[in-house]
Design a protein around this motif. Structure first.
Motif: not given
Length: 483
Positions: A400-404, A416-421, A453-459
């Motif tokens: 997974t990749v964790s997102m913050f 971030l919710p969810p924290n992983t992908i 792709s990175i969502n530019q609003s919420n990451g």
């Protein structure tokens, strides 16, 4: 008994008289002329309020000629996007000025209004974080405010180092979708462990762990193909990390037994060893700060992070650390927040991420936040986006990749919710492209690069397929370009 009572009454009368005199003096007319009267007991408090305020409104007229001139953009760090107009950035200035100027001159396409210090325009080139000194002045006063400006490069190339084959894969980036197109592969040395791009995006430097040497490649600015400039010995044993100085033509190689410093010919890319410093312990991925003043080095076996001074004239490293600070178990990978004031550290056998605040003047680190937990126990790498909004981490054991999200001022992390992908098998390397639109990771067991792709609003990340690589892809970097 009567005498005793009379004495008590006399004492009480004396005390009452004393307090009455004090109260009368406090309320004397000469002290009731308002908070702006120097004779008033509240005058000092008024002065403190005035000199500590930033709204430009004078509590007392007499302060108007004595307060320092103030210039404030609301931040000390600005990020622009190449070829995108800047909304007019008008600073707060406490009183009228006659002239405003910048040292050095602002990036090409960025305009400083000489009358009111307003910043506008459209950046025409990419630029790494650079400190500018904005000076406002009138007949009697002058103020200089430091401002760090970064102009984002247009995404163009991805390079992947493969531990198994020793090949470096090249890809071009579709600037609209982030999709990768293969543009070739070249041989590096054995076990390429680390890669770095020159600040001008012209050269790619590869440190080869198993063959104790460094490959220097020239990047074709049209298709991203690589041409070998030369191969040189690393100056020590087992090179594991390579960093460029952001403004000088120097690179720093972390070998397991020393730091070696090379000069770089800015035209040809050729390397010359100019200095070595003994360093006898296992380290992780060292990192140079945005302005080339300090180098940070994880002491892998000692669970410590060390910081070293870089000479501002010569660019050479000091042989002794200026600070040693504890970390979690086996610190290995590091990344800076975009503003250069926060350092993130991931650990080889732990899920926690350490966050350190950096004093940009002294280089000293301080830990003000608790460890941030992340999915997985076997960490891969970490990367931050160039606008200072998000941070990402690969987790090898959970695929997974964790997102913050990151706080723009303090750098504090929030999951971030969810924290992983999900990713491919055993994600290791990770990078965000120079525009902050796309994220890429290497999947060492799958032999692929993950595209997001990175969502530019919420990451949050959205998967956009994969691209095949050679054997055991580990390290990945992205390059940008200028017109």
């Amino acid at each position: 008994m009567l005498i005793f009572v009379k004495k008590q009454i006399n004492i009480v009368n004396i005390l009452l008289s004393f307090f009455l005199i004090l109260f009368t003096l406090r309320c004397a007319p000469s002290k009731l002329n308002g908070a702006c009267d120097p004779e008033s007991e509240n005058f000092l408090f008024s002065a403190l309020l005035e000199f500590g305020s930033s709204d430009g409104k004078f509590l007392c007229p007499l302060f108007s000629g004595n307060t320092p001139l103030r210039l404030d953009y609301g931040t000390d760090f600005l990020v622009f996007k190449q070829d995108e107009p800047i909304g007019n950035l008008k600073p707060f200035i406490s009183e009228p000025i006659d002239h405003c100027e910048s040292t050095p001159q602002l990036p090409s396409g960025v305009i400083l209004n000489n009358n009111n210090c307003e910043i506008s325009g459209t950046p025409s080139v990419g630029l790494n974080a650079t400190k500018y000194l904005i000076t406002a002045k009138n007949q009697n006063k002058q103020i200089t405010t430091p401002l760090v400006i970064k102009s984002l490069f247009i995404p163009k190339f991805v390079f992947v180092a493969n531990l198994g084959s020793g090949l470096i894969n090249s890809f071009t980036i579709d600037a609209n979708t982030g999709v990768l197109n293969a543009s070739g592969a070249v041989a590096a040395g054995g076990g390429p462990e680390s890669m770095a791009l020159s600040p001008n995006q012209k050269f790619l430097t590869v440190a080869n762990r198993n063959t104790n040497n460094i490959n220097q490649f020239l990047i074709n600015q049209t298709n991203g193909s690589l041409t070998l400039v030369e191969t040189v010995l690393s100056g020590g044993n087992t090179p594991i990390s390579v960093n460029y100085h952001p403004t000088k033509d120097l690179i720093y190689i972390r070998n397991t037994d020393n730091f070696s410093t090379f000069s770089v010919n800015p035209l040809t890319g050729n390397l010359v060893l100019i200095n070595t410093i003994p360093m006898a312990y296992a380290a992780g991925e060292s990192l140079v700060d945005h302005f080339g003043n300090f180098l940070y080095d994880p002491f892998y076996n000692g669970n410590l992070i060390e910081s070293y001074q870089i000479d501002r004239i010569t660019g050479l490293l000091s042989p002794n650390p200026i600070q040693v600070i504890p970390s979690d178990i086996r610190p290995k990978r590091m990344a800076f927040h975009a503003n250069g004031k926060t350092l993130y550290v991931s650990h080889d056998t732990g899920s926690n991420i350490s966050t350190y605040q950096i004093d940009s003047n002294t280089g000293l680190m301080s830990s003000v936040f608790p460890q941030t937990p992340s999915s997985g126990v076997v960490s891969g790498s970490i990367a931050t986006d160039p606008l200072g909004r998000f941070m990402y981490k690969t987790n090898r054991d959970t695929n997974t990749v964790s997102m913050f999200a990151t706080n723009a001022v303090t750098g504090e992390l929030s999951p971030l919710p969810p924290n992983t992908i999900p990713t491919g098998t055993e994600p290791l390397g990770i990078t965000v492209d120079p525009s902050g639109k796309f994220l890429y990771n290497t999947n060492i067991a799958s032999g692929t690069v993950g595209i997001f792709s990175i969502n530019q609003s919420n990451g949050s990340l959205t998967t956009n397929g994969t691209a095949p690589t050679s054997t055991s892809p580990a390290v990945i970097v992205t390059a940008g370009s200028n017109p």
